[in-house]
Design a protein around this motif. Sequence first.
Motif, PDB file in Angstrom:
ATOM      1  N   HIS A 230       0.833  -1.204   0.000  1.00 42.86           N
ATOM      2  CA  HIS A 230       0.000   0.000   0.000  1.00 42.86           C
ATOM      3  C   HIS A 230       0.864   1.250   0.000  1.00 42.86           C
ATOM      4  CE1 HIS A 230      -3.519  -2.475   0.572  1.00 42.86           C
ATOM      5  NE2 HIS A 230      -2.977  -3.045   1.636  1.00 42.86           N
ATOM      6  N   PRO A 232       1.930   4.620  -1.059  1.00 43.33           N
ATOM      7  CA  PRO A 232       1.241   5.728  -1.741  1.00 43.33           C
ATOM      8  C   PRO A 232       1.931   6.157  -3.028  1.00 43.33           C
ATOM      9  CG  PRO A 232       1.399   6.159   0.608  1.00 43.33           C
ATOM     10  CD  PRO A 232       2.247   4.958   0.331  1.00 43.33           C
ATOM     11  N   ARG A 234       3.734   4.233  -5.039  1.00 43.46           N
ATOM     12  CA  ARG A 234       3.468   3.198  -6.043  1.00 43.46           C
ATOM     13  C   ARG A 234       2.041   3.317  -6.566  1.00 43.46           C
ATOM     14  NH1 ARG A 234       1.773  -2.008  -7.111  1.00 43.46           N
ATOM     15  NH2 ARG A 234       3.279  -3.311  -8.231  1.00 43.46           N
ATOM     16  N   GLU A 235       1.091   3.509  -5.645  1.00 40.76           N
ATOM     17  CA  GLU A 235      -0.306   3.654  -6.050  1.00 40.76           C
ATOM     18  C   GLU A 235      -0.504   4.903  -6.898  1.00 40.76           C
ATOM     19  OE1 GLU A 235      -2.530   3.574  -2.438  1.00 40.76           O
ATOM     20  OE2 GLU A 235      -2.313   1.400  -2.162  1.00 40.76           O
ATOM     21  N   TYR A 238       0.802   4.208 -10.360  1.00 44.22           N
ATOM     22  CA  TYR A 238      -0.145   3.331 -11.058  1.00 44.22           C
ATOM     23  C   TYR A 238      -1.330   4.146 -11.574  1.00 44.22           C
ATOM     24  CZ  TYR A 238      -3.443  -0.527 -11.812  1.00 44.22           C
ATOM     25  OH  TYR A 238      -4.342  -1.400 -12.367  1.00 44.22           O
ATOM     26  N   GLU A 239      -1.907   4.970 -10.725  1.00 45.30           N
ATOM     27  CA  GLU A 239      -3.054   5.781 -11.140  1.00 45.30           C
ATOM     28  C   GLU A 239      -2.676   6.750 -12.250  1.00 45.30           C
ATOM     29  OE1 GLU A 239      -6.131   5.340 -10.346  1.00 45.30           O
ATOM     30  OE2 GLU A 239      -5.563   3.650  -9.045  1.00 45.30           O
TER      31      GLU A 239
END
Length: 318
Positions: A230, A232, A234-235, A238-239
């Motif tokens: 999780h 942030p 990396r997320e 990705y987004e």
Amino acid sequence: MEIASSRHRRKDKVLVIMGATGSGKSRLSVELANLFPCFEIINSDKIQVYKGLDITTNKIPFHQRNNIPHHLIGDIDPSHGEFSPSDFRRHAGDIISDIISRRKLPIIVGGSNSFIHALLVERFNPESNIFDEDSSSSSSSSKTISSDLRYKCCFLWMDISFPVLSEYLLKRVDDMFDSGMVDELAEFYKPGSDNPDNRTGLRKAIGVPEFDRFFIQYPPGEPLIEDEVHNPMREGAYEEAVKAIKDNTCQLAKRQIGKILRLKRAGWDLRRLDATEAFRAVLTSDSHGGDGGEGYSGIWKKQVLEPSVKIVKRFLME
């Protein structure tokens, strides 16, 4: 003498289904081929001609092809280099000749208008890009597009209001991710392949460059440590990649529509089919937890399929 003979010879019939990405061309082609068994389908999407990345390039799945012959879809080895408009003209021309020799008729289906133009015009100049972005704004640019075609063509143009099409494309990208697009892109990724100069063929597919940038930061196949699951950053990366794919898909659709309008202004007899309400029904149904169901199917049949059938019947009788 050669010019006169080419203009007065009996031309083979070809049905062409045009439209922006995501506008329902593949569905209509299969439905028409089911209703008129004389048809076989030739793909004219310049990315779908290559083997690989079936989800990312949104190739029509085999179970949806209803045993109808499909040509030039996933047939070209991407390692052989760029499949050019000239290549398409030669390969598709040979396939059309073979289809005609078997007393069948071809349906050309795809969003790559450069391929469609290259295939259909009587005289094709591979050195001249009539869709060059620099000349597209010129008021006289459409005069460079010939309306002298080497086949007797019936054009069906799948058109959708751009705001509705854009909303549908965003949904379609989400569906592609749900179907395993990231895993497919991870298998395709090669370290060091992010150089724009190396982007040919299948590497031009929307999704590849966007996720190459993500995979450079977060290489696929490496086990995630607990803190990264999780993460942030990396997320966020990705987004960002997902958003870039959505933005680029909508931009592609806009460019494709612009090219179709140029062909129409140049005298190509495009028969417009407005699928806006059918696609709006899909979006409305999904927003209420439905699946598109009978509302979409009924509107599609009335506003797209039935008018298409009438046009095709007249074309076949000519």
